[in-house]
Scaffold this motif. Sequence first.
Motif, PDB file in Angstrom:
ATOM      1  N   ASN A   5       0.826  -1.207   0.000  1.00  0.00           N
ATOM      2  CA  ASN A   5       0.000   0.000   0.000  1.00  0.00           C
ATOM      3  C   ASN A   5       0.863   1.260   0.000  1.00  0.00           C
ATOM      4  O   ASN A   5       0.531   2.259  -0.637  1.00  0.00           O
ATOM      5  N   GLU A   6       1.988   1.201   0.722  1.00  0.00           N
ATOM      6  CA  GLU A   6       2.903   2.343   0.763  1.00  0.00           C
ATOM      7  C   GLU A   6       3.464   2.644  -0.616  1.00  0.00           C
ATOM      8  O   GLU A   6       3.680   3.806  -0.978  1.00  0.00           O
ATOM      9  N   TRP A   7       3.693   1.583  -1.379  1.00  0.00           N
ATOM     10  CA  TRP A   7       4.247   1.708  -2.734  1.00  0.00           C
ATOM     11  C   TRP A   7       3.287   2.496  -3.623  1.00  0.00           C
ATOM     12  O   TRP A   7       3.677   3.476  -4.253  1.00  0.00           O
ATOM     13  N   SER A   8       2.038   2.063  -3.646  1.00  0.00           N
ATOM     14  CA  SER A   8       1.059   2.761  -4.486  1.00  0.00           C
ATOM     15  C   SER A   8       0.820   4.184  -3.977  1.00  0.00           C
ATOM     16  O   SER A   8       0.658   5.118  -4.776  1.00  0.00           O
ATOM     17  N   GLU A   9       0.824   4.372  -2.659  1.00  0.00           N
ATOM     18  CA  GLU A   9       0.643   5.716  -2.112  1.00  0.00           C
ATOM     19  C   GLU A   9       1.809   6.628  -2.490  1.00  0.00           C
ATOM     20  O   GLU A   9       1.627   7.819  -2.743  1.00  0.00           O
ATOM     21  N   GLY A  10       3.005   6.069  -2.528  1.00  0.00           N
ATOM     22  CA  GLY A  10       4.173   6.854  -2.925  1.00  0.00           C
ATOM     23  C   GLY A  10       4.051   7.364  -4.351  1.00  0.00           C
ATOM     24  O   GLY A  10       4.445   8.503  -4.653  1.00  0.00           O
ATOM     25  N   PHE A  11       3.497   6.535  -5.230  1.00  0.00           N
ATOM     26  CA  PHE A  11       3.282   6.964  -6.607  1.00  0.00           C
ATOM     27  C   PHE A  11       2.180   8.026  -6.679  1.00  0.00           C
ATOM     28  O   PHE A  11       2.296   9.015  -7.394  1.00  0.00           O
ATOM     29  N   LYS A  12       1.108   7.811  -5.936  1.00  0.00           N
ATOM     30  CA  LYS A  12      -0.015   8.749  -5.967  1.00  0.00           C
ATOM     31  C   LYS A  12       0.374  10.117  -5.420  1.00  0.00           C
ATOM     32  O   LYS A  12      -0.062  11.150  -5.925  1.00  0.00           O
ATOM     33  N   ARG A  13       1.175  10.122  -4.355  1.00  0.00           N
ATOM     34  CA  ARG A  13       1.519  11.379  -3.677  1.00  0.00           C
ATOM     35  C   ARG A  13       2.784  12.037  -4.234  1.00  0.00           C
ATOM     36  O   ARG A  13       3.160  13.127  -3.790  1.00  0.00           O
TER      37      ARG A  13
ATOM     38  N   GLY B 264       1.325   0.552 -17.518  1.00  0.00           N
ATOM     39  CA  GLY B 264      -0.095   0.245 -17.561  1.00  0.00           C
ATOM     40  C   GLY B 264      -0.701   0.132 -16.180  1.00  0.00           C
ATOM     41  O   GLY B 264      -1.822   0.602 -15.941  1.00  0.00           O
ATOM     42  N   HIS B 265       0.031  -0.474 -15.253  1.00  0.00           N
ATOM     43  CA  HIS B 265      -0.471  -0.600 -13.879  1.00  0.00           C
ATOM     44  C   HIS B 265      -0.615   0.779 -13.226  1.00  0.00           C
ATOM     45  O   HIS B 265      -1.576   1.038 -12.497  1.00  0.00           O
ATOM     46  N   LEU B 266       0.357   1.649 -13.476  1.00  0.00           N
ATOM     47  CA  LEU B 266       0.269   3.006 -12.932  1.00  0.00           C
ATOM     48  C   LEU B 266      -0.971   3.722 -13.468  1.00  0.00           C
ATOM     49  O   LEU B 266      -1.693   4.390 -12.726  1.00  0.00           O
ATOM     50  N   SER B 267      -1.204   3.553 -14.738  1.00  0.00           N
ATOM     51  CA  SER B 267      -2.330   4.226 -15.382  1.00  0.00           C
ATOM     52  C   SER B 267      -3.677   3.657 -14.949  1.00  0.00           C
ATOM     53  O   SER B 267      -4.635   4.409 -14.713  1.00  0.00           O
ATOM     54  N   ASN B 268      -3.739   2.320 -14.827  1.00  0.00           N
ATOM     55  CA  ASN B 268      -5.033   1.668 -14.603  1.00  0.00           C
ATOM     56  C   ASN B 268      -5.465   1.635 -13.145  1.00  0.00           C
ATOM     57  O   ASN B 268      -6.656   1.764 -12.848  1.00  0.00           O
ATOM     58  N   TRP B 269      -4.489   1.461 -12.216  1.00  0.00           N
ATOM     59  CA  TRP B 269      -4.932   1.310 -10.829  1.00  0.00           C
ATOM     60  C   TRP B 269      -3.945   1.785  -9.769  1.00  0.00           C
ATOM     61  O   TRP B 269      -4.354   2.151  -8.666  1.00  0.00           O
ATOM     62  N   LEU B 270      -2.665   1.828 -10.062  1.00  0.00           N
ATOM     63  CA  LEU B 270      -1.718   2.228  -9.028  1.00  0.00           C
ATOM     64  C   LEU B 270      -1.769   3.726  -8.741  1.00  0.00           C
ATOM     65  O   LEU B 270      -1.808   4.143  -7.579  1.00  0.00           O
ATOM     66  N   ALA B 271      -1.760   4.528  -9.802  1.00  0.00           N
ATOM     67  CA  ALA B 271      -1.737   5.987  -9.600  1.00  0.00           C
ATOM     68  C   ALA B 271      -2.349   6.704 -10.793  1.00  0.00           C
ATOM     69  O   ALA B 271      -1.686   7.539 -11.442  1.00  0.00           O
ATOM     70  N   PRO B 272      -3.602   6.435 -11.116  1.00  0.00           N
ATOM     71  CA  PRO B 272      -4.219   7.084 -12.288  1.00  0.00           C
ATOM     72  C   PRO B 272      -4.292   8.597 -12.167  1.00  0.00           C
ATOM     73  O   PRO B 272      -4.370   9.300 -13.183  1.00  0.00           O
ATOM     74  N   ASN B 273      -4.234   9.100 -10.928  1.00  0.00           N
ATOM     75  CA  ASN B 273      -4.304  10.552 -10.723  1.00  0.00           C
ATOM     76  C   ASN B 273      -3.035  11.274 -11.166  1.00  0.00           C
ATOM     77  O   ASN B 273      -3.008  12.507 -11.224  1.00  0.00           O
ATOM     78  N   THR B 274      -1.981  10.511 -11.504  1.00  0.00           N
ATOM     79  CA  THR B 274      -0.716  11.127 -11.929  1.00  0.00           C
ATOM     80  C   THR B 274      -0.587  11.159 -13.452  1.00  0.00           C
ATOM     81  O   THR B 274       0.518  11.326 -13.980  1.00  0.00           O
ATOM     82  N   LYS B 275      -1.674  11.039 -14.127  1.00  0.00           N
ATOM     83  CA  LYS B 275      -1.694  11.059 -15.595  1.00  0.00           C
ATOM     84  C   LYS B 275      -0.970  12.276 -16.146  1.00  0.00           C
ATOM     85  O   LYS B 275      -1.190  13.405 -15.699  1.00  0.00           O
ATOM     86  N   GLY B 276      -0.082  12.019 -17.104  1.00  0.00           N
ATOM     87  CA  GLY B 276       0.652  13.098 -17.756  1.00  0.00           C
ATOM     88  C   GLY B 276       1.944  13.486 -17.079  1.00  0.00           C
ATOM     89  O   GLY B 276       2.732  14.266 -17.639  1.00  0.00           O
ATOM     90  N   GLN B 277       2.183  12.955 -15.877  1.00  0.00           N
ATOM     91  CA  GLN B 277       3.369  13.367 -15.118  1.00  0.00           C
ATOM     92  C   GLN B 277       4.542  12.398 -15.255  1.00  0.00           C
ATOM     93  O   GLN B 277       5.663  12.732 -14.865  1.00  0.00           O
ATOM     94  N   TRP B 278       4.280  11.212 -15.799  1.00  0.00           N
ATOM     95  CA  TRP B 278       5.331  10.209 -15.943  1.00  0.00           C
ATOM     96  C   TRP B 278       5.885  10.204 -17.367  1.00  0.00           C
ATOM     97  O   TRP B 278       5.196  10.542 -18.319  1.00  0.00           O
ATOM     98  N   ARG B 279       7.144   9.773 -17.484  1.00  0.00           N
ATOM     99  CA  ARG B 279       7.771   9.523 -18.774  1.00  0.00           C
ATOM    100  C   ARG B 279       8.558   8.217 -18.673  1.00  0.00           C
ATOM    101  O   ARG B 279       8.895   7.762 -17.566  1.00  0.00           O
TER     102      ARG B 279
END
Length: 434
Positions: A260-268, A282-297
């Motif tokens: 849970n800390e892992w996914s929270e770290g990505f979200k925050r 894909g995991h980041l986009s679909n469920w781990l951190a969808p709120n960070t759309k556009g911020q990753w490369r």
Amino acid sequence: MSRTDRSNAASMPRRLVLARLPLLGLMSLLATGAMPALAQTQTLTVAAFPALDEIVKAAIPVWKQKHPNVEIKVVSRQFSDHHTAMTTALSTSSNLPDVMALEFGFVGRFAEGGGLEDLSRAPYNIGASKGRFVSYAYQQATADNGAVVAAPADLGPGTLLYRSDLLQKAGLTEADLTRSWDSYIASGVKLKAATGAYLLAHARDIKDIAIRANVKAGEGLYFDDKGNILVESPRFVRAFELAKSVRDQKLDGKIGAWSNEWSEGFKRGTIGTQMMGAWLAGHLSNWLAPNTKGQWRAAQLPEGAWASYGGSFYALPKGASAANKALAWEFVQMMTLNPAIQQAAFKSQDAFPALVETHKDAFFDQPIEFLGGQKARVIWREATTRINALDVNKFDPIAEEIVNTEMDKVLDQGKDIKAALADARKLLERRARR
């Protein structure tokens, strides 16, 4: 019978159809052998784990077009539970599925156990399709004796995913991250000072990629082709040194993957980069951190490293129903050699296809919205052409456990790196002799 009566009769159980037939007509049918044909149903059992189970389910309509009377029963378990269940099934020759999905890390163990069909032999002859698969994926399913124990389904080309917004705040560029491992770590110092974000979730992550990077042809992660243990090689020493440097400079959050800390770290935004298989985007986009759309490369790994990080395969257990073998192999071929199904899995589940001919699809050139419109699939496609095949060994999972334990002792207890790797070799030697 009226047309309606005949239609109704056709949908009834056999004994009811017989009861409705006039006696003389029944005797005539029996005499001529012209009884109403009743479809015989057959069931193939496919054991899989997420998200491979969803890929299988999505392909069932294609299968049913050719085999309307053959049902596909998908038995889905979580990743660890699935492989534990398959290990038990193979060792006891009970509750075996017709088709078994495997992740790369388990292929070697199952291959050496002798419980899987050799797909290089008749009637399978997978060698005829060898050139259609990404070369290193095919090699990963090949045992020391030349047996091909599984068909490649998808790949995990290693990639560096990073938060572009955090890099901008720290005055860093992608080149700063990728120029070298030392430059990557130095960038982590600047990143944390400017944003408070950790460079990595866990220092072990850099070790995991570094030991996979640029493995020589004919070698596996932990053993060479003669079974010699490699954990004291310069590749491991360097990987341990990198991880220790990250920990010593407090650049990791000591956060385990999939927690849970892992996914929270990505979200925050408290984790700035993550090195893993390309499927993580894909995991980041679909469920781990969808709120960070556009911020990753996405980028290639630092220091020109090329590494495979996982991959999925389909295998046929020897002890499964002989009556289903031909259909089971046909199903495996459909899942691995049908371009449309491979492409659909890539588009829906980010399962990077092992089938080379799909790599020319226009989908690779499409921008990925989650990655700020970057055409990252082109980057990952290049990686698949540069990665050397990893030989598999039945002791790979044990070696991974031992090496990770010694890594933790270095990170948490200050154990000397060379002593840790020497102890890992000794323990692995003892385990391998059992």
